[in-house]
Design a protein around this motif. Structure first.
Motif, mmCIF file in Angstrom:
data_model
loop_
_atom_site.group_PDB
_atom_site.id
_atom_site.type_symbol
_atom_site.label_atom_id
_atom_site.label_comp_id
_atom_site.label_asym_id
_atom_site.label_seq_id
_atom_site.Cartn_x
_atom_site.Cartn_y
_atom_site.Cartn_z
ATOM 1 N N ASN A 163 43.285 2.685 -130.841
ATOM 2 C CA ASN A 163 42.344 1.955 -131.535
ATOM 3 C C ASN A 163 41.114 2.937 -132.148
ATOM 4 O OD1 ASN A 163 40.244 -0.069 -132.749
ATOM 5 N ND2 ASN A 163 42.146 -1.112 -132.954
ATOM 6 N N LEU A 164 40.733 3.013 -133.437
ATOM 7 C CA LEU A 164 39.472 3.658 -133.713
ATOM 8 C C LEU A 164 38.291 3.063 -133.600
ATOM 9 C CD1 LEU A 164 40.626 4.890 -137.463
ATOM 10 C CD2 LEU A 164 40.659 6.254 -135.247
ATOM 11 N N LYS A 165 38.313 1.805 -133.357
ATOM 12 C CA LYS A 165 37.022 1.053 -132.697
ATOM 13 C C LYS A 165 37.042 0.788 -131.497
ATOM 14 C CE LYS A 165 34.533 -3.326 -133.523
ATOM 15 N NZ LYS A 165 34.571 -4.802 -134.033
ATOM 16 N N SER A 166 37.955 0.475 -130.910
ATOM 17 C CA SER A 166 38.056 0.144 -129.250
ATOM 18 C C SER A 166 38.561 1.517 -128.480
ATOM 19 C CB SER A 166 38.682 -1.150 -128.967
ATOM 20 O OG SER A 166 39.900 -0.955 -129.258
ATOM 21 N N GLY A 167 39.152 2.128 -129.038
ATOM 22 C CA GLY A 167 39.653 3.360 -128.159
ATOM 23 C C GLY A 167 38.670 4.411 -127.654
ATOM 24 N N HIS A 168 38.565 5.020 -126.627
ATOM 25 C CA HIS A 168 37.696 6.060 -125.989
ATOM 26 C C HIS A 168 37.981 7.323 -126.965
ATOM 27 C CE1 HIS A 168 37.762 3.386 -122.447
ATOM 28 N NE2 HIS A 168 36.498 3.705 -122.650
ATOM 29 N N VAL A 169 36.978 8.377 -126.693
ATOM 30 C CA VAL A 169 37.170 9.524 -127.664
ATOM 31 C C VAL A 169 38.407 10.141 -127.781
ATOM 32 C CG1 VAL A 169 36.135 10.890 -125.820
ATOM 33 C CG2 VAL A 169 35.565 11.417 -127.956
ATOM 34 N N ILE A 170 39.031 10.560 -126.741
ATOM 35 C CA ILE A 170 40.279 11.455 -126.982
ATOM 36 C C ILE A 170 41.292 10.536 -127.876
ATOM 37 C CG2 ILE A 170 42.028 12.727 -125.797
ATOM 38 C CD1 ILE A 170 40.312 13.867 -123.898
ATOM 39 N N PRO A 171 41.761 9.394 -127.339
ATOM 40 C CA PRO A 171 42.773 8.802 -127.947
ATOM 41 C C PRO A 171 42.291 8.503 -129.648
ATOM 42 C CG PRO A 171 41.706 7.174 -126.409
ATOM 43 C CD PRO A 171 41.143 8.593 -126.350
ATOM 44 N N ALA A 172 40.855 7.997 -129.708
ATOM 45 C CA ALA A 172 40.546 7.454 -130.805
ATOM 46 C C ALA A 172 40.599 8.855 -132.117
ATOM 47 C CB ALA A 172 38.943 7.286 -130.877
ATOM 48 N N LEU A 173 40.398 10.236 -131.343
ATOM 49 C CA LEU A 173 40.229 11.234 -131.858
ATOM 50 C C LEU A 173 41.782 11.881 -132.341
ATOM 51 C CD1 LEU A 173 37.324 13.643 -130.660
ATOM 52 C CD2 LEU A 173 37.553 12.344 -133.199
ATOM 53 N N ILE A 174 42.720 11.630 -131.563
ATOM 54 C CA ILE A 174 44.163 11.964 -131.623
ATOM 55 C C ILE A 174 44.496 11.032 -132.726
ATOM 56 C CG2 ILE A 174 46.477 11.514 -130.754
ATOM 57 C CD1 ILE A 174 45.325 12.453 -127.922
ATOM 58 N N ARG A 175 44.383 9.743 -132.875
ATOM 59 C CA ARG A 175 44.600 8.772 -134.005
ATOM 60 C C ARG A 175 44.215 9.239 -135.160
ATOM 61 N NH1 ARG A 175 44.622 3.308 -135.355
ATOM 62 N NH2 ARG A 175 44.918 3.169 -137.475
ATOM 63 N N LYS A 176 42.854 9.326 -135.277
ATOM 64 C CA LYS A 176 42.066 9.965 -136.433
ATOM 65 C C LYS A 176 42.692 11.160 -136.992
ATOM 66 C CE LYS A 176 37.385 10.891 -137.945
ATOM 67 N NZ LYS A 176 37.178 10.087 -138.831
ATOM 68 N N PHE A 177 42.615 11.786 -136.112
ATOM 69 C CA PHE A 177 43.376 13.389 -136.896
ATOM 70 C C PHE A 177 44.847 13.175 -137.392
ATOM 71 C CE2 PHE A 177 40.286 16.076 -134.203
ATOM 72 C CZ PHE A 177 39.065 15.708 -134.972
ATOM 73 N N PHE A 178 45.554 12.315 -136.684
ATOM 74 C CA PHE A 178 46.944 12.070 -136.941
ATOM 75 C C PHE A 178 46.782 11.411 -138.391
ATOM 76 C CE2 PHE A 178 50.489 9.336 -137.493
ATOM 77 C CZ PHE A 178 51.759 10.097 -136.940
ATOM 78 N N ASP A 179 46.178 10.675 -138.601
ATOM 79 C CA ASP A 179 45.815 10.059 -139.885
ATOM 80 C C ASP A 179 45.700 10.714 -140.969
ATOM 81 O OD1 ASP A 179 46.892 7.374 -138.560
ATOM 82 O OD2 ASP A 179 45.027 6.466 -138.569
ATOM 83 N N GLU A 180 44.739 11.477 -140.702
ATOM 84 C CA GLU A 180 44.143 12.553 -141.632
ATOM 85 C C GLU A 180 45.071 13.649 -142.087
ATOM 86 O OE1 GLU A 180 40.150 13.687 -140.131
ATOM 87 O OE2 GLU A 180 39.419 11.703 -140.699
ATOM 88 N N ILE A 181 46.074 13.885 -141.187
ATOM 89 C CA ILE A 181 46.828 15.201 -141.557
ATOM 90 C C ILE A 181 48.016 14.420 -142.153
ATOM 91 C CG2 ILE A 181 48.572 16.434 -140.355
ATOM 92 C CD1 ILE A 181 46.649 16.922 -137.731
ATOM 93 N N GLN A 182 48.399 13.220 -141.935
ATOM 94 C CA GLN A 182 49.694 12.566 -142.542
ATOM 95 C C GLN A 182 49.008 12.536 -144.150
ATOM 96 O OE1 GLN A 182 52.725 11.730 -141.424
ATOM 97 N NE2 GLN A 182 51.818 13.211 -139.817
ATOM 98 N N ALA A 183 47.622 12.353 -144.192
ATOM 99 C CA ALA A 183 47.125 12.184 -145.744
ATOM 100 C C ALA A 183 47.051 13.289 -146.315
ATOM 101 C CB ALA A 183 45.776 11.130 -145.651
ATOM 102 N N GLY A 184 47.160 14.461 -145.617
ATOM 103 C CA GLY A 184 46.872 15.712 -146.419
ATOM 104 C C GLY A 184 45.431 16.240 -146.326
ATOM 105 N N GLY A 185 44.657 15.763 -145.416
ATOM 106 C CA GLY A 185 43.142 16.057 -145.078
ATOM 107 C C GLY A 185 42.918 17.556 -144.813
ATOM 108 N N THR A 186 41.939 18.004 -145.279
ATOM 109 C CA THR A 186 41.624 19.534 -144.875
ATOM 110 C C THR A 186 40.354 19.593 -144.087
ATOM 111 O OG1 THR A 186 40.391 19.819 -147.069
ATOM 112 C CG2 THR A 186 42.738 20.448 -146.955
ATOM 113 N N SER A 187 39.700 18.607 -144.083
ATOM 114 C CA SER A 187 38.576 18.737 -143.058
ATOM 115 C C SER A 187 38.428 17.355 -142.155
ATOM 116 C CB SER A 187 37.116 18.911 -143.863
ATOM 117 O OG SER A 187 36.810 17.874 -144.685
#
Length: 318
Positions: free
Chosen positions: A177-201
């Motif tokens: 969870n992006l709000k309640s998760g600790h740094v590694i799982p939160a970043l894993i989730r955040k980057f996954f979502d952004e990659i799926q959305a075609g993010g470049t940064s």
């Protein structure tokens, strides 16, 4: 023939509980029965429900993982809730363990319980030497009290209640969870979502400069079993990787992007809080007992965690 054990794991559906379950399933020992509880089985903040669970399963040993936990910003916003809920949970589990004749309890603490203003590396003797960091003082003080209660139960009744202090834990079955998760799982989730959305940064909250020790949940599971079977002190023991394995949050983010095979730009939002700059812990006590224990290399553990999330993101705790 070894003594029969019924081992109750509170918080059994969480990150560490799942890692322990995976381990004991792969190496079954004779005369052991394992019960992994989750929040649906009963509310450990309620003493009546706690007693009913112990009456139902009649544990001889308890690994106490259940807690109200969250990431930096969740703790900063809800310190009172973290304090009250964890005080209730810990008091109920230890009191019921005592009343039920449980032979050993191993509770899980955290390095965030240590004083904010201290010398480094921190060790087991320094838990109560000053206030914890203000960002998560509610959770920290509640967890400190487990150590106080363990010693009091041992002094007054001879109970073998002890605790472990892991450094930051991560791995499969984490809270993404992006709000309640600790740094590694939160970043894993955040980057996954952004990659799926075609993010470049990719933006990381904070400066990326704080440093942390991270322990892979599968390594921690092995150490928990060692503590259950072999560690006989009431004093807590730090379960952490070596000091030389400490990494910055920037290095964490880079390693996660590498695991995704992504070479995009990392940005750091310095308007967001960094939290505690460092909390380097000494594992010298652990190394005296287990000098040859091999921790999973950080890059390998991150890669396995990212791969697990990619395969299980639809059912993961998001």
């Amino acid at each position: 023939m070894s003594e029969s054990k019924t081992i109750l794991v509170t918080g059994g559906s969480g990150l560490v509980g799942k890692a322990i379950e995976e381990l004991v399933t792969s190496q079954k020992r004779e005369n052991e029965k394992w019960i992994f509880l989750n929040s649906k089985d009963g509310n450990l903040c309620d003493i009546v429900q706690t007693k009913k669970l112990f009456e139902k399963y009649k544990p001889t040993h308890v690994i106490h993982l259940a807690a109200k936990v969250g990431g930096l910003f969740d703790n900063m916003s809800n310190n009172l809730d973290f304090l009250k809920d964890n005080l209730h949970i810990n008091d109920n589990v230890l009191q019921t363990s005592f009343e039920s004749g449980v032979k050993k309890v191993v509770s899980c603490l955290s390095t965030c319980i240590f004083p904010d203003k201290t010398s480094y590396p921190i060790d087991e003797s320094m838990v109560h030497n000053g206030p914890p960091h203000t960002s998560n003082y509610g959770y920290s003080y509640a967890k400190r009290m487990v150590d106080v209660m363990n010693k009091a139960y041992n002094q007054q009744y001879g109970c073998q209640f002890t605790s472990v202090i892991p450094c930051n834990v991560f791995g499969p079955n984490d809270n993404f969870n992006l709000k309640s998760g600790h740094v590694i799982p939160a970043l894993i989730r955040k980057f996954f979502d952004e990659i799926q959305a075609g993010g470049t940064s990719f933006t990381v909250f904070g400066s990326g400069k704080p440093v942390r020790q991270f322990i892979y949940s599968r390594d921690l599971a092995k150490l928990f079993l060692w503590v259950l079977y072999e560690y006989n002190e009431i004093e807590p023991i730090i379960l952490a990787v070596d000091e030389s394995d400490e990494v910055t949050i920037k290095e964490v983010a880079e390693e996660i992007l590498k695991a995704y095979n992504c070479n995009s730009t990392l940005l750091f939002d310095t308007s967001k809080a960094d939290g505690q700059y460092k909390k380097t812990a000494s594992n010298s006590k652990l190394r005296k007992y287990l000098p040859d224990f091999e921790f999973t290399p950080f890059s390998k553990a991150v890669k396995e965690s990212v791969d697990w999330y990619c395969k299980n993101h639809e059912i993961a705790r998001n």
